[in-house]
Design a protein around this motif. Structure first.
Motif, PDB file in Angstrom:
ATOM      1  N   ARG A 175       0.832  -1.213   0.000  1.00 15.79           N
ATOM      2  CA  ARG A 175       0.000   0.000   0.000  1.00 15.79           C
ATOM      3  C   ARG A 175       0.861   1.256   0.000  1.00 15.79           C
ATOM      4  NH1 ARG A 175      -3.628  -0.808   5.090  1.00 15.79           N
ATOM      5  NH2 ARG A 175      -4.398   1.276   4.498  1.00 15.79           N
ATOM      6  N   VAL A 176       1.969   1.238   0.740  1.00 13.35           N
ATOM      7  CA  VAL A 176       2.884   2.393   0.753  1.00 13.35           C
ATOM      8  C   VAL A 176       3.470   2.609  -0.642  1.00 13.35           C
ATOM      9  CG1 VAL A 176       5.063   3.279   1.654  1.00 13.35           C
ATOM     10  CG2 VAL A 176       3.452   2.129   3.189  1.00 13.35           C
ATOM     11  N   LYS A 177       3.863   1.528  -1.266  1.00 14.25           N
ATOM     12  CA  LYS A 177       4.458   1.624  -2.603  1.00 14.25           C
ATOM     13  C   LYS A 177       3.475   2.244  -3.589  1.00 14.25           C
ATOM     14  CE  LYS A 177       6.489  -1.247  -6.236  1.00 14.25           C
ATOM     15  NZ  LYS A 177       6.937  -2.624  -6.601  1.00 14.25           N
ATOM     16  N   VAL A 178       2.249   1.811  -3.571  1.00 13.23           N
ATOM     17  CA  VAL A 178       1.225   2.352  -4.476  1.00 13.23           C
ATOM     18  C   VAL A 178       1.000   3.835  -4.202  1.00 13.23           C
ATOM     19  CG1 VAL A 178      -1.234   2.273  -5.065  1.00 13.23           C
ATOM     20  CG2 VAL A 178       0.072   0.144  -4.860  1.00 13.23           C
ATOM     21  N   ALA A 179       0.930   4.202  -2.927  1.00 14.82           N
ATOM     22  CA  ALA A 179       0.675   5.601  -2.570  1.00 14.82           C
ATOM     23  C   ALA A 179       1.806   6.514  -3.035  1.00 14.82           C
ATOM     24  CB  ALA A 179       0.475   5.722  -1.062  1.00 14.82           C
ATOM     25  N   ILE A 180       3.047   6.107  -2.859  1.00 11.22           N
ATOM     26  CA  ILE A 180       4.192   6.923  -3.265  1.00 11.22           C
ATOM     27  C   ILE A 180       4.242   7.053  -4.782  1.00 11.22           C
ATOM     28  CG2 ILE A 180       6.709   7.038  -3.341  1.00 11.22           C
ATOM     29  CD1 ILE A 180       5.534   7.839  -0.669  1.00 11.22           C
ATOM     30  N   ALA A 181       4.013   5.947  -5.483  1.00 11.71           N
ATOM     31  CA  ALA A 181       4.029   5.983  -6.944  1.00 11.71           C
ATOM     32  C   ALA A 181       2.957   6.929  -7.473  1.00 11.71           C
ATOM     33  CB  ALA A 181       3.833   4.573  -7.499  1.00 11.71           C
ATOM     34  N   ALA A 182       1.777   6.863  -6.895  1.00 14.81           N
ATOM     35  CA  ALA A 182       0.691   7.741  -7.342  1.00 14.81           C
ATOM     36  C   ALA A 182       1.003   9.205  -7.059  1.00 14.81           C
ATOM     37  CB  ALA A 182      -0.608   7.337  -6.644  1.00 14.81           C
ATOM     38  N   SER A 207      -2.753   5.843  10.965  1.00 14.60           N
ATOM     39  CA  SER A 207      -2.300   4.471  10.756  1.00 14.60           C
ATOM     40  C   SER A 207      -0.790   4.403  10.523  1.00 14.60           C
ATOM     41  CB  SER A 207      -3.022   3.857   9.553  1.00 14.60           C
ATOM     42  OG  SER A 207      -2.548   4.436   8.341  1.00 14.60           O
ATOM     43  N   ARG A 208      -0.239   3.206  10.680  1.00 16.38           N
ATOM     44  CA  ARG A 208       1.187   3.035  10.436  1.00 16.38           C
ATOM     45  C   ARG A 208       1.520   3.168   8.954  1.00 16.38           C
ATOM     46  NH1 ARG A 208       1.605  -3.396  11.985  1.00 16.38           N
ATOM     47  NH2 ARG A 208       0.156  -4.203  10.410  1.00 16.38           N
ATOM     48  N   VAL A 209       0.529   2.866   8.083  1.00 14.19           N
ATOM     49  CA  VAL A 209       0.743   3.058   6.644  1.00 14.19           C
ATOM     50  C   VAL A 209       0.891   4.540   6.330  1.00 14.19           C
ATOM     51  CG1 VAL A 209      -0.300   2.827   4.352  1.00 14.19           C
ATOM     52  CG2 VAL A 209      -0.421   0.922   5.979  1.00 14.19           C
ATOM     53  N   ASP A 210       0.025   5.369   6.928  1.00 16.47           N
ATOM     54  CA  ASP A 210       0.127   6.821   6.726  1.00 16.47           C
ATOM     55  C   ASP A 210       1.487   7.333   7.195  1.00 16.47           C
ATOM     56  OD1 ASP A 210      -2.406   7.054   5.649  1.00 16.47           O
ATOM     57  OD2 ASP A 210      -3.358   7.370   7.600  1.00 16.47           O
ATOM     58  N   ASP A 211       1.923   6.863   8.338  1.00 21.49           N
ATOM     59  CA  ASP A 211       3.238   7.280   8.851  1.00 21.49           C
ATOM     60  C   ASP A 211       4.354   6.866   7.890  1.00 21.49           C
ATOM     61  OD1 ASP A 211       2.106   8.397  11.090  1.00 21.49           O
ATOM     62  OD2 ASP A 211       2.464   6.647  12.390  1.00 21.49           O
ATOM     63  N   ALA A 212       4.244   5.647   7.378  1.00 20.83           N
ATOM     64  CA  ALA A 212       5.279   5.158   6.465  1.00 20.83           C
ATOM     65  C   ALA A 212       5.279   5.940   5.156  1.00 20.83           C
ATOM     66  CB  ALA A 212       5.061   3.669   6.186  1.00 20.83           C
ATOM     67  N   VAL A 213       4.097   6.269   4.646  1.00 22.42           N
ATOM     68  CA  VAL A 213       4.003   7.060   3.409  1.00 22.42           C
ATOM     69  C   VAL A 213       4.681   8.406   3.595  1.00 22.42           C
ATOM     70  CG1 VAL A 213       2.419   8.298   1.883  1.00 22.42           C
ATOM     71  CG2 VAL A 213       1.943   5.924   2.509  1.00 22.42           C
ATOM     72  N   ARG A 214       4.444   9.048   4.708  1.00 23.04           N
ATOM     73  CA  ARG A 214       5.073  10.347   4.963  1.00 23.04           C
ATOM     74  C   ARG A 214       6.602  10.212   5.081  1.00 23.04           C
ATOM     75  NH1 ARG A 214       2.065  14.736   7.012  1.00 23.04           N
ATOM     76  NH2 ARG A 214      -0.180  14.384   6.848  1.00 23.04           N
ATOM     77  N   THR A 215       7.041   9.170   5.754  1.00 27.13           N
ATOM     78  CA  THR A 215       8.487   8.975   5.900  1.00 27.13           C
ATOM     79  C   THR A 215       9.148   8.756   4.540  1.00 27.13           C
ATOM     80  OG1 THR A 215       8.223   8.022   8.111  1.00 27.13           O
ATOM     81  CG2 THR A 215      10.268   7.513   6.925  1.00 27.13           C
ATOM     82  N   VAL A 216       8.556   7.869   3.738  1.00 31.81           N
ATOM     83  CA  VAL A 216       9.115   7.602   2.410  1.00 31.81           C
ATOM     84  C   VAL A 216       9.027   8.846   1.535  1.00 31.81           C
ATOM     85  CG1 VAL A 216       8.920   6.207   0.317  1.00 31.81           C
ATOM     86  CG2 VAL A 216       8.613   5.142   2.569  1.00 31.81           C
ATOM     87  N   ALA A 217       7.924   9.579   1.654  1.00 36.37           N
ATOM     88  CA  ALA A 217       7.754  10.796   0.853  1.00 36.37           C
ATOM     89  C   ALA A 217       8.836  11.818   1.177  1.00 36.37           C
ATOM     90  CB  ALA A 217       6.367  11.395   1.091  1.00 36.37           C
ATOM     91  N   ARG A 218       9.180  11.958   2.446  1.00 33.86           N
ATOM     92  CA  ARG A 218      10.246  12.902   2.832  1.00 33.86           C
ATOM     93  C   ARG A 218      11.590  12.472   2.235  1.00 33.86           C
ATOM     94  NH1 ARG A 218       7.535  12.494   7.977  1.00 33.86           N
ATOM     95  NH2 ARG A 218       6.310  14.382   8.385  1.00 33.86           N
ATOM     96  N   ILE A 219      11.833  11.163   2.226  1.00 30.56           N
ATOM     97  CA  ILE A 219      13.069  10.662   1.621  1.00 30.56           C
ATOM     98  C   ILE A 219      13.099  11.002   0.131  1.00 30.56           C
ATOM     99  CG2 ILE A 219      14.337   8.560   1.010  1.00 30.56           C
ATOM    100  CD1 ILE A 219      13.221   7.357   3.642  1.00 30.56           C
ATOM    101  N   VAL A 220      11.989  10.764  -0.544  1.00 31.02           N
ATOM    102  CA  VAL A 220      11.899  11.083  -1.972  1.00 31.02           C
ATOM    103  C   VAL A 220      12.127  12.571  -2.198  1.00 31.02           C
ATOM    104  CG1 VAL A 220      10.376  11.133  -3.984  1.00 31.02           C
ATOM    105  CG2 VAL A 220      10.403   9.122  -2.493  1.00 31.02           C
ATOM    106  N   ALA A 221      11.534  13.405  -1.343  1.00 32.26           N
ATOM    107  CA  ALA A 221      11.688  14.850  -1.487  1.00 32.26           C
ATOM    108  C   ALA A 221      13.149  15.270  -1.352  1.00 32.26           C
ATOM    109  CB  ALA A 221      10.833  15.573  -0.448  1.00 32.26           C
ATOM    110  N   GLU A 222      13.847  14.675  -0.401  1.00 29.75           N
ATOM    111  CA  GLU A 222      15.269  15.003  -0.223  1.00 29.75           C
ATOM    112  C   GLU A 222      16.080  14.613  -1.444  1.00 29.75           C
ATOM    113  OE1 GLU A 222      16.356  12.991   3.325  1.00 29.75           O
ATOM    114  OE2 GLU A 222      15.201  14.314   4.655  1.00 29.75           O
TER     115      GLU A 222
END
Length: 345
Positions: A175-182, A207-222
């Motif tokens: 689910r995290v992967k799909v959210a980041i790709a979108a 949710s932990r998925v929401d937290d993970a999406v934000r964490t991965v998104a910040r990494i992508v942004a950097e």
């Protein structure tokens, strides 16, 4: 006013001084070059060149060396680019063949150039201002450990290992992967960064998925922010130490410029190319950048739909025709390889 023969005498002085690292006298010019006049006549020509501040006596001997102004006249009006040999061209082609990605190609480029010329080689990354995110891969390694891979349509690749705050199972990871790709796929780098900024500015989910999406998104942004930074790749810094005798003062300013890159980026950005895409900045022309004893020659290349530069840095006593020919040849290879890569997408 310098005569045509006087300019040819200047050409001879530059070429002989670059070859021998010894001041050039009138007798040497008569012996090595076919001017068909006496040494006394050559001395008169040299006196006029000295009056024009194109050559100077480094000490009390009769020999003369070019000034920065003399090198400038030589590069602008007298230098004839020496075509690379078949072996040199084959070496460049072989060295740059089949790169893994853009980073690998540019690193190969500077290594090839410094081997070919014995100078510090520099290549500027193409601007990624118009690049788009073509692919984002989120690999869950188990527990909290992940790998984030980002690819742009210009061939830039980023890979980063990170840790989440909490563990995910395989379903949550998908689910995290799909959210980041979108969120970022298919968007220009700037738009993708803005989408992530908007996400992080919104109220956080529980949710932990929401937290993970934000964490991965910040990494992508950097990583995307790093994509947008002007960058250089360099090789051959050790050549400066080997040629330290060609510099009147310390080579520390050059080493600092190489380490920090900002100075070189600014200098290369101000250089004006001719109709062939070639440019040279010589000696005191670089004084405002703290590089008054160095010269840089560059050639433009096309990549990622924008223009960037590949160049060489060294002492003012450099072989300008050969170095300019080398950067032009490598720039043409880079342009061709990047065009082929674009057409294959």
């Amino acid at each position: 006013m310098v005569s045509e023969r006087g300019l040819q005498v200047l050409r001879a002085i530059v070429q002989d001084y670059v070859d021998t690292n010894e001041p050039v006298g009138s007798k040497t010019i008569v012996d090595r070059h076919q001017f068909g006049v006496s040494a006394a006549t050559i001395r008169n020509d040299m006196a006029l060149l000295e009056d024009e501040e194109l050559i100077v006596a480094p000490h009390t001997s009769s020999g003369r060396v070019p000034t920065d102004k003399g090198y400038r006249v030589f590069v602008d009006h007298l230098a004839e680019l020496r075509p690379l040999s078949g072996a040199q061209r084959a070496a460049i082609s072989t060295f740059l063949a089949d790169p893994v990605d853009l980073d690998d190609l540019l690193m190969r480029t500077v290594r090839a150039l410094t081997r070919l010329t014995g100078q510090v080689a520099i290549v500027q990354y193409p601007s990624f201002a118009r690049a788009s995110v073509s692919h984002v891969e989120f690999v869950h390694l188990g527990g909290t450990r992940i790998v984030v891979i980002i690819v742009t349509d210009t061939g830039r690749v980023s890979q980063r290992v990170a840790f989440l705050q909490g563990e995910l199972d395989e379903s949550d990871a998908a689910r995290v992967k799909v959210a980041i790709a979108a969120l970022v796929t298919g968007k220009p780098v700037a738009d993708a960064a803005q989408a992530i900024s908007d996400l992080c500015a919104a109220p956080a989910g529980a949710s932990r998925v929401d937290d993970a999406v934000r964490t991965v998104a910040r990494i992508v942004a950097e990583e995307l922010d790093d994509f947008r930074q002007d960058r250089l790749v360099l090789a051959g810094s050790a050549t400066l130490a080997r040629r330290e005798g060609d510099f009147r003062g310390s080579i520390s300013p050059l080493l600092e410029a190489i380490e920090e890159q900002v100075t070189l980026l600014s200098l290369m950005g101000e250089m004006v190319a001719d109709e062939q895409g070639l440019a040279a900045s010589i000696g005191r022309e670089n004084a405002s950048f703290g590089l008054g004893e160095a010269s840089i020659v560059t050639s433009d290349y096309d990549g990622a739909g924008t223009r960037a530069r590949v160049g060489l840095l060294g002492p003012t006593r450099m072989d300008y025709p050969t170095n300019l020919a080398a950067v032009r040849a490598v720039a043409l290879y880079l342009t061709r390889l990047l065009d082929e890569d674009d057409s294959s997408r």
